[in-house]
Design an enzyme around this catalytic site. Structure first.
Site, short mmCIF file in Angstrom:
data_model
loop_
_atom_site.label_atom_id
_atom_site.label_comp_id
_atom_site.label_asym_id
_atom_site.label_seq_id
_atom_site.Cartn_x
_atom_site.Cartn_y
_atom_site.Cartn_z
N GLU A 1 0.82 -1.22 0.00
CA GLU A 1 0.00 0.00 0.00
C GLU A 1 0.85 1.27 0.00
OE1 GLU A 1 -3.69 -1.62 2.65
OE2 GLU A 1 -1.92 -0.98 3.76
N ARG B 1 2.96 7.62 -0.11
CA ARG B 1 4.05 8.59 -0.29
C ARG B 1 4.96 8.22 -1.46
NH1 ARG B 1 6.03 11.05 4.21
NH2 ARG B 1 5.08 9.36 5.39
N CYS C 1 0.66 32.67 12.30
CA CYS C 1 0.94 33.23 13.63
C CYS C 1 1.42 32.14 14.57
CB CYS C 1 -0.32 33.87 14.18
SG CYS C 1 -0.95 35.10 13.06
C1 LIG Z 1 -0.70 5.50 5.76
C2 LIG Z 1 -0.86 4.10 5.38
C3 LIG Z 1 -0.28 3.64 4.21
C4 LIG Z 1 0.58 4.50 3.31
O1 LIG Z 1 1.71 4.95 3.93
P1 LIG Z 1 2.84 5.68 3.05
O2 LIG Z 1 3.86 6.07 4.04
O3 LIG Z 1 2.18 6.86 2.41
O4 LIG Z 1 3.30 4.70 2.04
C5 LIG Z 1 -0.51 2.32 3.85
N1 LIG Z 1 -1.26 1.51 4.61
C6 LIG Z 1 -1.85 1.93 5.74
C7 LIG Z 1 -2.67 0.99 6.52
C8 LIG Z 1 -1.66 3.23 6.17
O5 LIG Z 1 -2.24 3.63 7.31
#
Ligand SMILES: *Cc1c(COP(=O)(O)O)cnc(C)c1O
Length: 463
Positions: free
Chosen positions: A320, A323, A391
């Site tokens: 998944e 980033r 601010c």
């Molecule tokens: C945030 C998250 C991701 C993605 O994380 P990255 O650092 O953007 O790759 C994948 N899986 C789960 C369950 C997340 O909470």
């Protein structure tokens, strides 16, 4: 995160900042390909261009601050991930990094799946035509309304995060006459950040169900008995901005161990494991991220090896990345305002945005780099801190960087690698208008998320 001393050692303009030496780059005008989207370059006049369009033109047309996203880079990264993982694995883009209808269409076209973690993200995904079966629904506190909607539209999987949620989703599915595909999110006792991972003895955080103490095994036991649920696998997400594969190694080993226990106890081989996201990107030249094919090979090897050892068929793997796909594809363009030299310290460069468009520096002490974008300069480097207009003294965009000393109000500066967790975490602090996201491709720029207006702000203010 530790930053090592500059390999060349201190030079004349070096400054000791917060415990480490920072040296100016040899050429302030150079663009390190590691941190910039693929089509970003400088044109003959010295201005930064993306997708063949000059930033001076972009600033005129779209204003600043604004995020400029290299669409061809985004698509190339999607393809690289999809190709690296191949047919026996699934790539889910983590929508929370940055989600818009255009992004959903690109993902769909490039063959990726999508993680959402709120009703709002689900709406965006469905509205832009992502098939429900390619959506995974996450979150540690999904509302009953969100669960009902996810089950009704038929999302491909709901990732269960607690014992209560196992019961909740089962109940909703049964009431709706459905059998929902689910995974159970476990915490494996590993937390990874950047170059290190930490084996944590206590699962002292809000996500998931601990493997420790047999809790995850109990969750599986319950899920397998509930008619409304089809348990398809185990999920583990260990952190963010990770470069070191050792954390994934431990995580995969422990998840596979659970699969083996499940087989032994129930005679069931769960067909999938999801190893989450969190793969790191280069925010500065000091970061060295891995390519998707290296990550795919490393993860595939670990899982195959562990499964062979446990006598299990290799499950289908999913990952998944959020980033790692969108982060490097965009930069933020700001106009320089007040410049305040602080004798013997550094020069504060104020820009027309700040923590409202990039909260990561304030929130995580994140590191960024910055360049002068509207022109090149041969002036001496000066140590700067790029700050916003809010601010709050913690309103810092780039903590520690060098810009040419002839920098002047009206210059444009660009901060790379702001595609992830910047627009999606943007706020209206000080009634700031959240900046637009402009996709640039083949000489054309197109707004995909427009800039907020003062009317937008007042529309919500109904008092
Ligand atoms: C945030 C998250 C991701 C993605 O994380 P990255 O650092 O953007 O790759 C994948 N899986 C789960 C369950 C997340 O909470």
């Amino acid at each position: 995160m530790s930053r090592s001393a500059h390999p060349a050692g201190p030079r004349h303009a070096d400054v000791m900042t917060e415990g480490h030496y920072t040296a100016p780059p040899a050429d302030l005008n150079a663009l390190d390909a590691k941190v910039w989207a693929r089509t970003v370059t400088r044109d003959e006049g010295g201005a930064l261009t993306v997708g063949g369009v000059e930033v001076t033109r972009l600033a005129e047309e779209f204003g600043t601050p604004a995020y400029f996203l290299d669409e061809s880079d985004f698509r190339a990264r999607c393809r690289a991930w999809a190709d690296a993982f191949g047919r026996d694995a699934d790539v889910f883009y983590a929508g929370k990094a940055f989600l818009s209808r255009a992004v959903v269409r690109w993902l769909k076209e490039e063959g990726l799946n999508l993680d959402v973690c709120s009703g709002g993200e689900l709406t965006c995904a469905l509205d832009a035509g992502m098939p429900a079966e390619r959506i995974a629904f996450h979150g540690n506190n999904k509302t009953v309304g969100e669960i009902e909607r996810a089950v009704t539209v038929g999302v491909g999987r709901i990732v269960l995060d607690s014992f209560q949620e196992i019961a909740r989703v089962a109940h909703v599915a049964q009431r709706l006459g459905k059998r929902q595909r689910v995974q159970i999110r476990v915490t494996v006792g590993v937390e990874a950040h950047t170059h290190e991972f930490i084996a944590t003895a206590h699962e002292d955080q809000k996500f998931g169900i601990a493997l420790a103490g047999g809790q995850a095994a109990e969750a599986v036991r319950r899920a397998l008995t509930l008619d409304g649920l089809e348990l398809i696998g185990i999920h583990s997400h260990i952190g963010s901005q990770i470069f070191d594969m050792a954390g994934f190694e431990v995580s995969a080993r422990r998840v596979v161990q659970l699969l083996a226990e499940v087989r032994d106890e129930h005679g069931v081989e769960l067909p999938e494991i999801d190893l989450g996201g969190g793969l790191g990107i280069a925010y500065t030249s000091e970061d060295d991220p891995r390519e998707p094919h290296e990550i795919a090979k490393a993860l595939g090897d670990i899982v195959t090896r562990e499964c062979e050892a446990a006598g299990l068929a290799t499950p289908r793997i999913s990952v998944e990345p959020g980033r790692a796909i969108v982060g490097p594809t965009a930069f933020t363009l700001y106009e320089v305002g007040t410049i305040k030299p602080l004798e013997g310290l550094r020069t504060y460069v104020s820009v027309d945005g700040g923590m409202s468009d990039n909260i990561r520096t304030a929130l995580y002490d994140a590191e960024y780099s910055v360049v002068l974008a509207s022109r090149t300069s041969d002036a001496e480097p000066m140590l700067v801190r790029v700050v916003g207009k809010h601010c709050e003294s913690g309103d810092i965009v780039v903590k520690d960087a060098f810009l040419p000393s002839d920098l002047a109000p009206g210059d444009l500066i660009a901060v790379p690698a702001t595609g992830a967790y910047c627009r999606s975490m943007a706020s209206n602090y000080n009634h700031a208008l959240r900046p637009p996201v402009v996709a640039v491709r083949d000489g054309e720029a197109r707004v995909i998320v427009r800039r907020e207006t003062e009317e937008d702000l007042l529309r919500l203010d109904v008092g």
